[in-house]
Scaffold this active site. Sequence first.
Site, short mmCIF file in Angstrom:
data_model
loop_
_atom_site.label_atom_id
_atom_site.label_comp_id
_atom_site.label_asym_id
_atom_site.label_seq_id
_atom_site.Cartn_x
_atom_site.Cartn_y
_atom_site.Cartn_z
CG ASP A 75 68.00 -35.75 97.58
OD1 ASP A 75 68.81 -36.06 98.30
OD2 ASP A 75 67.37 -34.58 97.40
NE ARG B 8 68.98 -33.53 101.55
CZ ARG B 8 69.91 -34.37 101.62
NH1 ARG B 8 70.81 -34.42 102.90
NH2 ARG B 8 70.38 -34.87 100.72
CG ASN B 9 64.61 -35.05 100.56
OD1 ASN B 9 64.07 -34.07 100.81
ND2 ASN B 9 65.55 -35.25 99.74
CG ASP C 292 60.99 -33.91 98.78
OD1 ASP C 292 60.91 -32.88 98.00
OD2 ASP C 292 60.67 -33.60 99.84
#
Length: 324
Positions: free
Chosen positions: A185, A189-190, A203
Amino acid sequence: AIITASTISVPYLKPDKWDIDIQRLLIKDVLGQGAFGIVRRGWYSKENGTDIEVAIKMLRDPPTNEELKQFCQEIEIMKSVPPHPHLVSLVGCVVKEAPLLVVEYCSKGDLQSYLRSAYEKISKAAMMNIDSENNSTSVYAFNKLYDMSQEDTEDIPQHKDVLSFARQVALGMEYLASLKMIHRDLATRNVLVCDRNTIKISDFGLSRDVYYNNVYCKLGGGKLPIRWMALESLTHQVYTTQSDVWSYGVLLWEMVTLGSTPYPGVPTHELLGMLNSGYRMPQPDNCSDELYALMRSCWKEDPKSRPSFSSLRETLDGLLEGYS
Ligand code: ADE
């Protein structure tokens, strides 16, 4: 099966050196929110008397058994990864009262929000003092902002900052890949931004974390970040370091466009068909040819033809040399 309170509280974690006494945590404002729960800012008062600012990840109350299991898995994975300058580091965890994951605090928040606020600043400035005939939305719009004060342009990433962010993410991924770990992922955003624009991947302990519902599509059990996924992940649920490289190419595109959502205007259900017939995102406005070539190499259909994170990092070293 009937899930009772007693099955929910089954401890998945055994206490160890990472255990933090909850009394030593001061929990403050919310930093992020998602389907899994929330991340709060806080302070951890260490045994040696020093206080450090931390981010505290906690589950929604009450968590489902599955959420609890995944969360504990994430904690175990973070414990198992030796620290690296471009991965968010574990401070500790609480297991007794409620499962809490405590990690280092990154003062500038997630990269997606960071880029989007830069975009907002540029748009505002553009509305104030730039003719609207050429309202470029790319990162290079800052070229027109020489009139802005130093303070105003401080957090607007320039071309060399984008290259430096890209290089730091590649360094972190090079390390994860060397540990045979797959992120699954990778997206802005991570990724978190710290003081002096140090970038840290977050993450990596959990592939199916859900921060922003809209970009994940329910498929089977988990929600999937469709727009960041490699062709083979979409068609055959195959995840490898080379599918992380595809996502890295999408992350480059997000950075150059200051946080746009990939494949603008393309409905999620049409994406697979388009990618299968060879479609790839076009070169964004003012994106350098070199950076676009790098993205395109990450989106090759054959996973083995994509560059490794080491080779991506080397290419970025070369591109950054021009700025030092
Ligand atoms: N948002 C989510 N995790 C964070 C962290 N570690 N630091 C700052 N903001 C965050």
